[in-house]
Each structure stands twice: as C-alpha cells, then as structure tokens.
Write an enzyme that holds these catalytic residues in place. Structure first.
Site, PDB file in Angstrom:
ATOM      1  N   GLU A  40       0.817  -1.213   0.000  1.00  0.00           N
ATOM      2  CA  GLU A  40       0.000   0.000   0.000  1.00  0.00           C
ATOM      3  C   GLU A  40       0.856   1.270   0.000  1.00  0.00           C
ATOM      4  O   GLU A  40       0.464   2.289  -0.591  1.00  0.00           O
ATOM      5  CB  GLU A  40      -0.946   0.021   1.203  1.00  0.00           C
ATOM      6  CG  GLU A  40      -0.246  -0.012   2.552  1.00  0.00           C
ATOM      7  CD  GLU A  40      -1.240   0.022   3.703  1.00  0.00           C
ATOM      8  OE1 GLU A  40      -2.240   0.736   3.598  1.00  0.00           O
ATOM      9  OE2 GLU A  40      -0.989  -0.672   4.710  1.00  0.00           O
ATOM     10  N   ASP A  62      -2.903  -9.624  -4.066  1.00  0.00           N
ATOM     11  CA  ASP A  62      -1.743 -10.501  -4.167  1.00  0.00           C
ATOM     12  C   ASP A  62      -2.058 -11.594  -5.186  1.00  0.00           C
ATOM     13  O   ASP A  62      -3.169 -12.150  -5.173  1.00  0.00           O
ATOM     14  CB  ASP A  62      -1.450 -11.122  -2.800  1.00  0.00           C
ATOM     15  CG  ASP A  62      -0.081 -11.762  -2.706  1.00  0.00           C
ATOM     16  OD1 ASP A  62       0.333 -12.424  -3.682  1.00  0.00           O
ATOM     17  OD2 ASP A  62       0.581 -11.617  -1.667  1.00  0.00           O
ATOM     18  N   VAL A  63      -1.107 -11.903  -6.059  1.00  0.00           N
ATOM     19  CA  VAL A  63      -1.347 -12.939  -7.064  1.00  0.00           C
ATOM     20  C   VAL A  63      -1.552 -14.314  -6.431  1.00  0.00           C
ATOM     21  O   VAL A  63      -2.026 -15.239  -7.095  1.00  0.00           O
ATOM     22  CB  VAL A  63      -0.200 -13.002  -8.105  1.00  0.00           C
ATOM     23  CG1 VAL A  63      -0.183 -11.752  -8.969  1.00  0.00           C
ATOM     24  CG2 VAL A  63       1.150 -13.220  -7.433  1.00  0.00           C
ATOM     25  N   LYS A 128      17.756 -15.276 -15.782  1.00  0.00           N
ATOM     26  CA  LYS A 128      18.026 -16.344 -14.808  1.00  0.00           C
ATOM     27  C   LYS A 128      17.143 -17.568 -15.034  1.00  0.00           C
ATOM     28  O   LYS A 128      17.391 -18.629 -14.453  1.00  0.00           O
ATOM     29  CB  LYS A 128      17.865 -15.798 -13.390  1.00  0.00           C
ATOM     30  CG  LYS A 128      18.894 -14.719 -13.059  1.00  0.00           C
ATOM     31  CD  LYS A 128      18.617 -14.040 -11.741  1.00  0.00           C
ATOM     32  CE  LYS A 128      19.636 -12.942 -11.475  1.00  0.00           C
ATOM     33  NZ  LYS A 128      19.556 -11.827 -12.460  1.00  0.00           N
TER      34      LYS A 128
END
Length: 332
Positions: A40, A62-63, A128
């Site tokens: 937030e 949130d995923v 990566k």
C-alpha cells in the site's frame, strides 16, 4: 491495440510498472490502467505521480489470492504480469514464499485470465530462467512454461499468453549502477569477478518489447530483445575511474555471464531484426508459420549470452545514458 483498452499490471509499483504506465498512457491513451500490487505504501507513492489522471487506478491484492484476481480482472482487456519474488538471496532463504508467488501466483493468474476472457497476457521473465542455477531462476523457468502451456488450456476462451525475457535493467533499484554511484566516494568498488559480463537494457526498451509482444503474439512465444553487453570492470571504471576495484568473489547463485537463450532452445529459436523469439516446443507450435512469420532459424547449438554477444556497450554510450538518466537512477 492498447488504445482505449483496459490494462492491468500485476506488481505494477515496481521498476517496470513505474516506466510502463506513463509510457503507455502517452503512446496509447488507454481507457484505464490498473495497478495491482500488495504494497500500500508503494501504491500511495506512485499514485501521487498520477494525481488527477482518472485513467490510473490502484488495486491492493496478491497474485497468491485467486479470488482477488478474479475481482480485479473485471472488464480488463490486457494483462502484464510483473509480480514476482526477484531478489536471489531472498528467494534462497524463503523458498516456500518464492514458490507461492512465482509459481502458484502464475497458475492463479492464468486460470483467472482464461475464466475472465482476457484477450492477451504478457509475462515478464529473466535471464536467470535460462539454465537456472538458483531458486529464483528455477521458479521463473517454471512460470514461463506455465504461461506457454496456458495457450493450450485457454481453448475456446481465446486468451493468449506470451513471455518477454531480458537481463540486467540499467539504473533500476538494487542494480549495479546506482550501487556503484552510491559508494564511489569510499574510493573502492567491489567486483565479484573481473571476467563478469552483463546485458544492458533500459526500462524503456523493456516496455517497448512488451508492446511488441502484445502486437505480434499468437501465443506461447518467448521474446528476447537484442541488447548490448558490458564487462562489470568497464562499467565500474566509467562510473568511478578514480576508484580502486576490489575483487570480492561471486555470490551464491550468481553467474559469471547472463544467458537468455540456451543451446537447448536453439532448435525452437528464430532471429529477427531487433529480437529473438523462442517458440513453444509443445504441440508442434514451433513449426507454425503464423508464429514464425519472417524469422530466420538460428544455427544448431546457438546461445545468446552476455559474453558471446556481438554487440557491446561503449564507455561513451554508458556515460551518455548516466548523464541523461541521473535524476531517476535508483529511484524506480
């Protein structure tokens, strides 16, 4: 394509989102851009930049929370997936949390996008993920595979998924350029290994690659931007020529050279003027003419790594970039 559309970006308060949003607002004038993230305070700080612009909305979520994703995706046309646990040591010390965000989060988003009828989704990846040696890379490789396979899952729903992959982002928070600039007054810069090389891409180039993916994708492609390389010792010398370079050794999970396309992917990889495209190995999609377009297949055993790159950033190029971007280096 993005003009007058509604776009949602997960993890949108990060370095990429802070560049993607103003660039996209200016170029495409979308109807709405939704920032979906869980911090937030970062949302509050970012919102101040767009005060009075009714096109920009903020959504705490949130995923990992699929129900929240379903609500956030109402009326959305396009999604950029930038949310991830990205810091290599953080992922190593918190592996369960890394997996929840980078893998479970990807699965949640894929399911939600298909069910909500999202048109196209572009997920951000990393060098990566190519021949990974750390957990972060392994989770991002898994995420890439999930988004590629998502095109088969979507079936008649028609949602398309693709991936963009790039390396070291110049000037982003926590990256080497702001780090060296912040400590150069100490008279010494730490060099992990004098042989180390890195790809050099600007956030603006990363945004343009996402735009291209939205426009070009059929589904399942991994886009890799052609960008220059630079030795870390040269980078340090340009930033602080007066400083001594002290070799401190490679950190756990760190590679000498960044790799974005491995030899195992060469069979499915095509070259274009400004990028490469790794096509999906599944369902014979790598033979799909609609996906290949005017691409030229790379040679057997081809790799695209920062040490075998044909394009190298000069001292002058880096100096010019630093001068032009000094006010925002390390702030986004």
């Amino acid at each position: 394509m993005l003009t007058n559309s509604t776009i949602l970006i997960t993890g949108g308060t990060g370095s990429f989102g802070n560049t993607f949003v103003p660039m996209t607002l200016k170029k495409y004038n979308p109807k709405k851009v939704i920032i979906f993230s869980r911090d937030e305070m970062k949302q509050w700080e970012m919102a101040k930049k767009f005060q009075g612009d009714k096109r920009v909305r903020f959504f705490i979520g949130d995923v990992r929370d699929k129900d929240r994703l379903y609500r956030a995706l109402d009326g959305v046309d396009y999604v950029v997936h930038a949310a991830a646990t990205k810091i290599v040591p953080t992922a190593e010390y918190n592996p369960f949390e890394c997996v929840k965000t980078n893998i479970t989060g990807a699965m949640n988003l894929i399911d939600a996008c298909i069910d909500k009828g999202i048109k196209r989704v572009v997920a951000l990846s990393t060098d990566k993920a190519s021949s990974p040696i750390n957990l972060y890379g392994a989770t991002k490789l898994t995420s890439d595979k999930l988004f590629v396979a998502g095109n088969a899952y979507s079936g008649e729903h028609g949602t398309r998924f693709s991936v963009v992959r790039y390396g070291n982002v110049m000037g982003s928070r926590g990256s080497v350029i702001p780090f060296f600039l912040s400590i150069r007054d100490k008279g010494s810069l730490p060099i992990t290994d004098p042989r180390m090389t890195r790809f050099m891409i600007s956030l603006e180039q990363g945004v343009e690659l996402v735009w291209h993916a939205f426009d070009d994708m059929v589904g399942g492609e991994i886009y890799v931007k052609k960008i220059p390389s630079m030795k870390v010792t040269d980078l340090a010398r340009v930033i602080a020529p007066e400083c001594k370079q002290e070799v401190v050794g490679i950190r756990p999970g760190e590679k000498l050279h960044e790799q974005m396309i491995g030899a195992e992917d060469a069979y499915y990889t095509y070259e274009y003027d400004e990028h490469y495209k790794i096509l999906p190995a599944i369902n014979d999609w790598y033979n799909c003419k609609e996906r290949i377009k005017n691409g030229k297949k790379v040679t057997e055993g081809f790799t695209y790594a920062s040490d075998n790159n044909s394009e190298w950033m000069t001292d002058s190029d880096l100096s010019t970039w630093i001068v032009a971007n000094q006010e925002k280096i390390g702030t986004i």
